[in-house]
Design an enzyme around this catalytic site. Structure first.
Site, short mmCIF file in Angstrom:
data_model
loop_
_atom_site.label_atom_id
_atom_site.label_comp_id
_atom_site.label_asym_id
_atom_site.label_seq_id
_atom_site.Cartn_x
_atom_site.Cartn_y
_atom_site.Cartn_z
N ARG A 265 0.83 -1.19 0.00
CA ARG A 265 0.00 0.00 0.00
C ARG A 265 0.88 1.25 0.00
NH1 ARG A 265 -3.25 -2.93 -1.60
NH2 ARG A 265 -5.38 -3.30 -0.88
N HIS B 122 -0.14 -0.26 -9.83
CA HIS B 122 -0.85 -1.13 -8.88
C HIS B 122 -1.43 -2.34 -9.61
CE1 HIS B 122 -2.84 -0.93 -4.66
NE2 HIS B 122 -2.53 -2.18 -5.00
N GLU C 34 -3.92 7.30 -5.91
CA GLU C 34 -4.07 6.52 -7.14
C GLU C 34 -5.37 6.89 -7.84
OE1 GLU C 34 -3.74 2.38 -6.09
OE2 GLU C 34 -1.64 2.57 -5.48
#
Length: 315
Positions: free
Chosen positions: A236, A284, A265
């Site tokens: 994370r 990601h 993000e």
């Protein structure tokens, strides 16, 4: 006259799709999709409109407002392992179960972490750009050999252990920190964080984001690391103070960083990481493979069915 069938209960998916294998398990539900990039407001509006009994969370956050907009909601199931985008305290207060597809994407994320580690150690992105620019750096460039180096893992769940096995297979010394881990394989040495900072040649993050570890990688902890350490983050973005990491890369304290997760993000244009060649970036995507997509969807669907069955039997 034949009685009409009762309407199917709604199940909200905070994305535009779900694996067919998962949908096959959820035939008893009216599946509602939130779209490719749903906002929290979108989720609240859909909850108010459809009153789902379950939510499968892929994208966006699910907070108290969404829960209050869906009085029939009984379970929030994460399409993956990280539940930090779900307000678990609000769910607990409302008697809503929060479940995760733990381990469903472990292989995919561990492979991404290894790819980022190798990309950093071998300067793959920089060398690729140099060659495309007409350069041949064989006589001047020296990459890092990982054989015999120490990898420090923070988080030793399914992903961390999978990555540890890969690193061990490369003859790396594996040390790790996880206060909840038990029955570790013999090739992982459990150490306190202070020792990990001091001994690791590379550090890879595999822990969930909590209020206690937010900003774990910061100016102070980076200063305690070995000069030239490599940092990999497929967990994370909130675990890393991005300004401190950028400064450490530019000073050389961090030789390179491979990042798959970010504080905000999607990453916005002009982010300073985009202009730093020693930071390798991916969007990601670590847990997004064809196999993981199916595994996470099926696990999330099964978790929904298990919770609802338990609630039905308890009633």
């Amino acid at each position: 006259m034949k009685p009409s069938a009762a309407p199917k209960p709604a199940l909200l998916v905070t994305a535009a799709d779900l694996a067919p294998e998962a949908l096959a398990l959820l035939e008893g539900f009216n599946i509602v999709y939130a779209g490719k990039t749903p906002t929290e407001d979108d989720i609240v509006a859909l909850c108010r409109q459809h009153d789902p009994v379950a939510i499968i969370v892929r994208y966006s956050k699910v907070g108290a407002a969404a829960m209050d907009a869906a009085p029939s909601l009984r379970v929030i199931s994460k399409h993956g392992s990280g539940t930090d985008t779900i307000d678990k305290a609000a769910a607990a207060q409302r008697g809503i179960d929060v479940v995760a597809a733990a381990g469903a994407n472990a292989a995919a994320v561990a492979e991404q972490a290894l790819a980022l580690l190798l990309g950093c150690a071998k300067s793959l992105v920089t060398l690729d750009a140099r060659m495309r620019g007409g350069h041949w750096d064989k006589s001047t460039h020296k990459s890092m050999e990982l054989d015999g180096k120490t990898i420090g893992l923070i988080g030793l769940g399914a992903i961390g252990r999978r990555f540890a096995a890969m690193a061990h297979g490369m003859n790396m010394r594996v040390i790790g920190h996880d206060p909840y881990a038990q029955d570790l394989p013999s090739y992982i040495a459990a150490v306190p964080l202070q020792q990990l900072w001091q001994e690791a040649d590379a550090i890879s993050l595999h822990c969930p984001l909590t209020d206690e570890n937010r900003g774990l990688i910061n100016a102070d902890t980076l200063a305690q690391c070995r000069p030239g350490v490599i940092l990999v983050n497929t967990a994370r973005g909130g675990l890393v103070d991005e300004g401190a990491l950028l400064a450490a890369v530019r000073s050389g304290q961090v030789a390179a960083a491979g990042l798959d997760s970010f504080a905000v993000e999607p990453m916005t244009a002009g982010h300073p990481f985009q202009h730093e060649p020693r930071i390798v970036l991916s969007p990601h995507i670590g847990g997004v493979t064809r196999a993981a997509y199916v595994n996470m969807g099926v696990a999330a669907a099964r978790n929904v069915l298990a919770v609802l069955a338990r609630n039905t039997s308890a009633a």
